[in-house]
Design a protein around this motif. Structure first.
Motif, PDB file in Angstrom:
ATOM      1  N   ALA A  22       3.722   0.781   0.966  1.00 24.64           N
ATOM      2  CA  ALA A  22       3.443   1.446  -0.315  1.00 24.64           C
ATOM      3  C   ALA A  22       4.309   0.876  -1.428  1.00 24.64           C
ATOM      4  N   LEU A  23       5.552   0.548  -1.101  1.00 25.66           N
ATOM      5  CA  LEU A  23       6.502   0.103  -2.120  1.00 25.66           C
ATOM      6  C   LEU A  23       6.412  -1.388  -2.428  1.00 25.66           C
ATOM      7  N   LYS A  24       5.626  -2.136  -1.672  1.00 24.87           N
ATOM      8  CA  LYS A  24       5.569  -3.576  -1.928  1.00 24.87           C
ATOM      9  C   LYS A  24       4.893  -3.888  -3.256  1.00 24.87           C
ATOM     10  N   ASN A  25       4.091  -2.957  -3.779  1.00 29.99           N
ATOM     11  CA  ASN A  25       3.377  -3.191  -5.030  1.00 29.99           C
ATOM     12  C   ASN A  25       4.088  -2.644  -6.260  1.00 29.99           C
ATOM     13  N   LYS A  26       4.794  -1.525  -6.084  1.00 34.28           N
ATOM     14  CA  LYS A  26       5.469  -0.918  -7.234  1.00 34.28           C
ATOM     15  C   LYS A  26       6.476   0.116  -6.762  1.00 34.28           C
ATOM     16  N   PRO A  27       7.506   0.372  -7.562  1.00 31.08           N
ATOM     17  CA  PRO A  27       8.444   1.450  -7.234  1.00 31.08           C
ATOM     18  C   PRO A  27       7.733   2.805  -7.308  1.00 31.08           C
ATOM     19  N   MET A  28       8.141   3.711  -6.465  1.00 35.10           N
ATOM     20  CA  MET A  28       7.553   5.052  -6.433  1.00 35.10           C
ATOM     21  C   MET A  28       8.658   6.062  -6.148  1.00 35.10           C
ATOM     22  N   TYR A  29       8.441   7.303  -6.543  1.00 36.32           N
ATOM     23  CA  TYR A  29       9.385   8.363  -6.188  1.00 36.32           C
ATOM     24  C   TYR A  29       8.880   9.058  -4.927  1.00 36.32           C
ATOM     25  N   GLY A  30       9.760   9.798  -4.266  1.00 38.03           N
ATOM     26  CA  GLY A  30       9.465  10.356  -2.952  1.00 38.03           C
ATOM     27  C   GLY A  30       8.190  11.174  -2.863  1.00 38.03           C
ATOM     28  N   TYR A  31       8.003  12.077  -3.805  1.00 36.66           N
ATOM     29  CA  TYR A  31       6.814  12.928  -3.790  1.00 36.66           C
ATOM     30  C   TYR A  31       5.552  12.087  -3.958  1.00 36.66           C
ATOM     31  N   GLU A  32       5.639  11.059  -4.778  1.00 41.36           N
ATOM     32  CA  GLU A  32       4.508  10.148  -4.993  1.00 41.36           C
ATOM     33  C   GLU A  32       4.174   9.389  -3.703  1.00 41.36           C
ATOM     34  N   ILE A  33       5.203   8.969  -2.982  1.00 39.68           N
ATOM     35  CA  ILE A  33       4.995   8.277  -1.706  1.00 39.68           C
ATOM     36  C   ILE A  33       4.307   9.203  -0.718  1.00 39.68           C
ATOM     37  N   ALA A  34       4.786  10.444  -0.627  1.00 40.98           N
ATOM     38  CA  ALA A  34       4.184  11.415   0.301  1.00 40.98           C
ATOM     39  C   ALA A  34       2.709  11.635  -0.029  1.00 40.98           C
ATOM     40  N   ASN A  35       2.393  11.783  -1.301  1.00 45.23           N
ATOM     41  CA  ASN A  35       0.987  11.962  -1.704  1.00 45.23           C
ATOM     42  C   ASN A  35       0.151  10.739  -1.358  1.00 45.23           C
ATOM     43  N   TYR A  36       0.698   9.560  -1.597  1.00 41.47           N
ATOM     44  CA  TYR A  36      -0.003   8.321  -1.264  1.00 41.47           C
ATOM     45  C   TYR A  36      -0.289   8.260   0.239  1.00 41.47           C
ATOM     46  N   LEU A  37       0.706   8.585   1.047  1.00 38.32           N
ATOM     47  CA  LEU A  37       0.521   8.539   2.495  1.00 38.32           C
ATOM     48  C   LEU A  37      -0.531   9.540   2.955  1.00 38.32           C
ATOM     49  N   ARG A  38      -0.519  10.723   2.351  1.00 36.70           N
ATOM     50  CA  ARG A  38      -1.496  11.754   2.744  1.00 36.70           C
ATOM     51  C   ARG A  38      -2.899  11.403   2.281  1.00 36.70           C
ATOM     52  N   LYS A  39      -3.034  11.006   1.033  1.00 42.57           N
ATOM     53  CA  LYS A  39      -4.367  10.786   0.454  1.00 42.57           C
ATOM     54  C   LYS A  39      -4.956   9.431   0.824  1.00 42.57           C
ATOM     55  N   ASP A  40      -4.180   8.373   0.661  1.00 38.77           N
ATOM     56  CA  ASP A  40      -4.720   7.029   0.860  1.00 38.77           C
ATOM     57  C   ASP A  40      -4.643   6.560   2.306  1.00 38.77           C
ATOM     58  N   LYS A  41      -3.586   6.931   3.009  1.00 34.82           N
ATOM     59  CA  LYS A  41      -3.397   6.470   4.385  1.00 34.82           C
ATOM     60  C   LYS A  41      -3.766   7.519   5.433  1.00 34.82           C
ATOM     61  N   LYS A  42      -4.071   8.735   4.966  1.00 27.77           N
ATOM     62  CA  LYS A  42      -4.478   9.828   5.863  1.00 27.77           C
ATOM     63  C   LYS A  42      -3.404  10.152   6.911  1.00 27.77           C
ATOM     64  N   VAL A  76      13.962   9.895  -9.234  1.00 23.43           N
ATOM     65  CA  VAL A  76      14.559   8.794  -8.503  1.00 23.43           C
ATOM     66  C   VAL A  76      13.431   7.963  -7.914  1.00 23.43           C
ATOM     67  N   TYR A  77      13.365   6.724  -8.325  1.00 26.30           N
ATOM     68  CA  TYR A  77      12.348   5.798  -7.836  1.00 26.30           C
ATOM     69  C   TYR A  77      12.943   4.924  -6.739  1.00 26.30           C
ATOM     70  N   TYR A  78      12.113   4.590  -5.777  1.00 24.17           N
ATOM     71  CA  TYR A  78      12.518   3.713  -4.690  1.00 24.17           C
ATOM     72  C   TYR A  78      11.706   2.435  -4.777  1.00 24.17           C
ATOM     73  N   SER A  79      12.359   1.331  -4.488  1.00 24.26           N
ATOM     74  CA  SER A  79      11.655   0.056  -4.426  1.00 24.26           C
ATOM     75  C   SER A  79      12.106  -0.673  -3.168  1.00 24.26           C
ATOM     76  N   ALA A  80      11.221  -1.507  -2.657  1.00 22.61           N
ATOM     77  CA  ALA A  80      11.538  -2.285  -1.462  1.00 22.61           C
ATOM     78  C   ALA A  80      12.498  -3.407  -1.836  1.00 22.61           C
ATOM     79  N   THR A  81      13.461  -3.651  -0.971  1.00 26.68           N
ATOM     80  CA  THR A  81      14.376  -4.777  -1.164  1.00 26.68           C
ATOM     81  C   THR A  81      13.772  -6.010  -0.490  1.00 26.68           C
ATOM     82  N   GLU A  82      14.378  -7.143  -0.735  1.00 27.48           N
ATOM     83  CA  GLU A  82      13.931  -8.373  -0.067  1.00 27.48           C
ATOM     84  C   GLU A  82      14.037  -8.217   1.457  1.00 27.48           C
ATOM     85  N   LYS A  83      15.122  -7.593   1.890  1.00 33.35           N
ATOM     86  CA  LYS A  83      15.304  -7.337   3.324  1.00 33.35           C
ATOM     87  C   LYS A  83      14.179  -6.457   3.858  1.00 33.35           C
TER      88      LYS A  83
END
Length: 104
Positions: A22-42, A76-83
């Motif tokens: 989810a984070l490889k495309n853009k930074p997201m905040y926790g609640y946004e990630i949870a919604n994405y996982l529920r709605k888009d990834k089921k 608070v937004y989270y983004s993926a690191t290179e690692k």
């Protein structure tokens, strides 16, 4: 029962893979990630679970947090690191190799 165990192992028990995806495309905040996982990834996941995994991922250097100010509300937004992105690539390669092995 066996299929449900497989599904749980590939989703909730390895949520970090889905979060990095989810984070490889853009930074997201926790609640946004949870919604994405529920709605888009089921993936039926609680918000607190997402934050717990994010904290662990941050300690491992897979994600980094950044504060933002949206409508005078601090988020608070989270983004993926290179690692983290490298680990995601490794995980995808591993899963693809596992699938190829299973398929024969």
């Amino acid at each position: 029962m066996a299929f449900q165990r497989l599904e749980r192992k590939l989703t909730k028990e390895n949520l970090w893979i889905h979060i990095l995806s989810a984070l490889k495309n853009k930074p997201m905040y926790g609640y946004e990630i949870a919604n994405y996982l529920r709605k888009d990834k089921k993936i039926d996941v609680a918000v607190i679970t997402v934050y717990t995994v994010l904290y662990k991922m941050e300690r491992e250097g897979l994600v980094e947090r950044k504060s933002g100010n949206v409508l005078n509300m601090r988020k608070v937004y989270y983004s993926a690191t290179e690692k983290g992105l490298n680990l995601l690539k490794d995980a995808i390669n591993y899963l693809e190799a596992t699938l190829a092995s299973i398929k024969g």
